[in-house]
Design a protein around this motif. Structure first.
Motif, mmCIF file in Angstrom:
data_model
loop_
_atom_site.group_PDB
_atom_site.id
_atom_site.type_symbol
_atom_site.label_atom_id
_atom_site.label_comp_id
_atom_site.label_asym_id
_atom_site.label_seq_id
_atom_site.Cartn_x
_atom_site.Cartn_y
_atom_site.Cartn_z
ATOM 1 N N LEU A 146 -25.563 4.697 57.184
ATOM 2 C CA LEU A 146 -26.862 5.316 56.718
ATOM 3 C C LEU A 146 -26.462 6.819 56.519
ATOM 4 C CD1 LEU A 146 -29.409 3.413 58.891
ATOM 5 C CD2 LEU A 146 -28.980 2.982 56.274
ATOM 6 N N GLN A 147 -25.990 7.536 57.290
ATOM 7 C CA GLN A 147 -25.713 8.824 57.169
ATOM 8 C C GLN A 147 -24.965 9.513 55.910
ATOM 9 O OE1 GLN A 147 -27.457 11.090 58.355
ATOM 10 N NE2 GLN A 147 -27.161 11.586 60.458
ATOM 11 N N ALA A 148 -23.954 8.399 55.532
ATOM 12 C CA ALA A 148 -23.215 8.665 54.350
ATOM 13 C C ALA A 148 -24.035 8.323 53.092
ATOM 14 C CB ALA A 148 -21.876 7.871 54.289
ATOM 15 N N LYS A 149 -25.020 7.324 53.330
ATOM 16 C CA LYS A 149 -25.733 7.069 51.987
ATOM 17 C C LYS A 149 -26.721 8.238 52.002
ATOM 18 C CE LYS A 149 -28.439 3.107 50.340
ATOM 19 N NZ LYS A 149 -28.900 1.890 50.412
ATOM 20 N N SER A 150 -27.354 8.788 53.023
ATOM 21 C CA SER A 150 -28.449 9.877 52.742
ATOM 22 C C SER A 150 -27.714 11.193 52.260
ATOM 23 C CB SER A 150 -28.939 10.232 54.058
ATOM 24 O OG SER A 150 -28.142 10.962 55.004
ATOM 25 N N ASP A 151 -26.223 11.237 52.333
ATOM 26 C CA ASP A 151 -25.767 12.443 51.915
ATOM 27 C C ASP A 151 -25.684 12.224 50.275
ATOM 28 O OD1 ASP A 151 -25.450 13.758 54.121
ATOM 29 O OD2 ASP A 151 -23.476 12.900 54.700
ATOM 30 N N GLU A 152 -25.503 10.898 49.864
ATOM 31 C CA GLU A 152 -25.342 10.648 48.427
ATOM 32 C C GLU A 152 -26.838 10.974 47.588
ATOM 33 O OE1 GLU A 152 -24.139 6.756 48.175
ATOM 34 O OE2 GLU A 152 -22.453 7.067 49.093
ATOM 35 N N ASP A 153 -27.965 10.740 48.617
ATOM 36 C CA ASP A 153 -29.290 10.978 48.001
ATOM 37 C C ASP A 153 -29.811 12.156 47.836
ATOM 38 O OD1 ASP A 153 -29.333 8.354 47.731
ATOM 39 O OD2 ASP A 153 -30.369 7.721 49.435
ATOM 40 N N ASP A 154 -29.090 13.376 48.440
ATOM 41 C CA ASP A 154 -29.258 14.783 48.442
ATOM 42 C C ASP A 154 -29.239 15.308 47.163
ATOM 43 O OD1 ASP A 154 -29.985 14.540 50.893
ATOM 44 O OD2 ASP A 154 -28.276 15.562 51.790
ATOM 45 N N ASP A 155 -28.680 14.795 46.008
ATOM 46 C CA ASP A 155 -28.519 15.457 44.855
ATOM 47 C C ASP A 155 -29.634 15.121 43.937
ATOM 48 O OD1 ASP A 155 -26.096 16.168 45.711
ATOM 49 O OD2 ASP A 155 -24.736 14.611 45.086
ATOM 50 N N TRP A 156 -30.800 15.293 44.136
ATOM 51 C CA TRP A 156 -31.727 15.138 43.293
ATOM 52 C C TRP A 156 -32.741 16.423 42.951
ATOM 53 C CZ3 TRP A 156 -36.974 16.026 45.018
ATOM 54 C CH2 TRP A 156 -37.139 16.479 46.355
ATOM 55 N N GLU A 157 -33.403 16.650 42.037
ATOM 56 C CA GLU A 157 -34.142 17.637 41.378
ATOM 57 C C GLU A 157 -35.417 17.312 41.182
ATOM 58 O OE1 GLU A 157 -34.215 20.401 37.610
ATOM 59 O OE2 GLU A 157 -32.243 19.542 38.048
ATOM 60 N N GLN A 158 -36.345 18.184 41.830
ATOM 61 C CA GLN A 158 -38.037 17.993 41.724
ATOM 62 C C GLN A 158 -38.325 18.255 40.148
ATOM 63 O OE1 GLN A 158 -40.097 19.835 44.357
ATOM 64 N NE2 GLN A 158 -42.038 18.995 43.815
ATOM 65 N N VAL A 159 -39.032 17.083 39.602
ATOM 66 C CA VAL A 159 -39.415 17.449 38.041
ATOM 67 C C VAL A 159 -40.918 17.148 38.310
ATOM 68 C CG1 VAL A 159 -39.241 16.792 35.760
ATOM 69 C CG2 VAL A 159 -37.301 16.611 37.360
ATOM 70 N N ARG A 160 -41.558 18.259 37.509
ATOM 71 C CA ARG A 160 -43.067 18.069 37.666
ATOM 72 C C ARG A 160 -43.525 17.255 36.290
ATOM 73 N NH1 ARG A 160 -47.029 21.458 39.466
ATOM 74 N NH2 ARG A 160 -49.043 21.145 38.468
ATOM 75 N N VAL A 161 -44.301 16.458 36.603
ATOM 76 C CA VAL A 161 -44.718 15.537 35.582
ATOM 77 C C VAL A 161 -45.962 16.093 34.585
ATOM 78 C CG1 VAL A 161 -45.857 12.908 35.056
ATOM 79 C CG2 VAL A 161 -43.937 13.292 36.986
#
Length: 111
Positions: A88-103
């Motif tokens: 689960l730690q390895a999977k959470s590291d993959e999910d850190d590459d996201w960007e907040q986009v305003r709708v």
């Protein structure tokens, strides 16, 4: 026009009339006895329903026990809490590459 002869009304004494008279004098026969009969009947009916429920559940558990007897547990991997945590730690590291986009808001709505 002829007049009707005056005859007083005398009801016939039947079994139902005597039961009605008793019920009017004693409300236990009219209200209490049907209530008690309903409670006792419902008790027997509910015991049958609950017995059916437990029989169905036991049948389901027997099926699982038969499948286990056939050896379905052989091919399963052992569960390790530590390995699951690392996964689960390895999977959470993959999910850190996201960007907040305003709708964009609909027209007519203030910001």
């Amino acid at each position: 026009m002829p007049t009707f002869p005056s005859k007083p009304y005398r009801p016939q004494t039947t079994v139902m009339n005597s039961w009605n008279a008793r019920a009017k004098r004693s409300p236990v026969l009219f209200f209490g006895l049907p209530f008690i009969l309903t409670m006792v009947g419902a008790s027997f009916g509910l015991s049958q329903l609950t017995q059916t429920r437990y029989d169905h559940r036991d049948m389901h558990h027997r099926k699982v026990a038969k499948e286990e007897a056939l050896g379905m547990e052989k091919n399963r991997r052992q569960f390790s809490l530590q390995e699951e945590y690392w996964r689960l730690q390895a999977k959470s590291d993959e999910d850190d590459d996201w960007e907040q986009v305003r709708v964009e808001r609909p027209p007519g709505v203030e910001q």
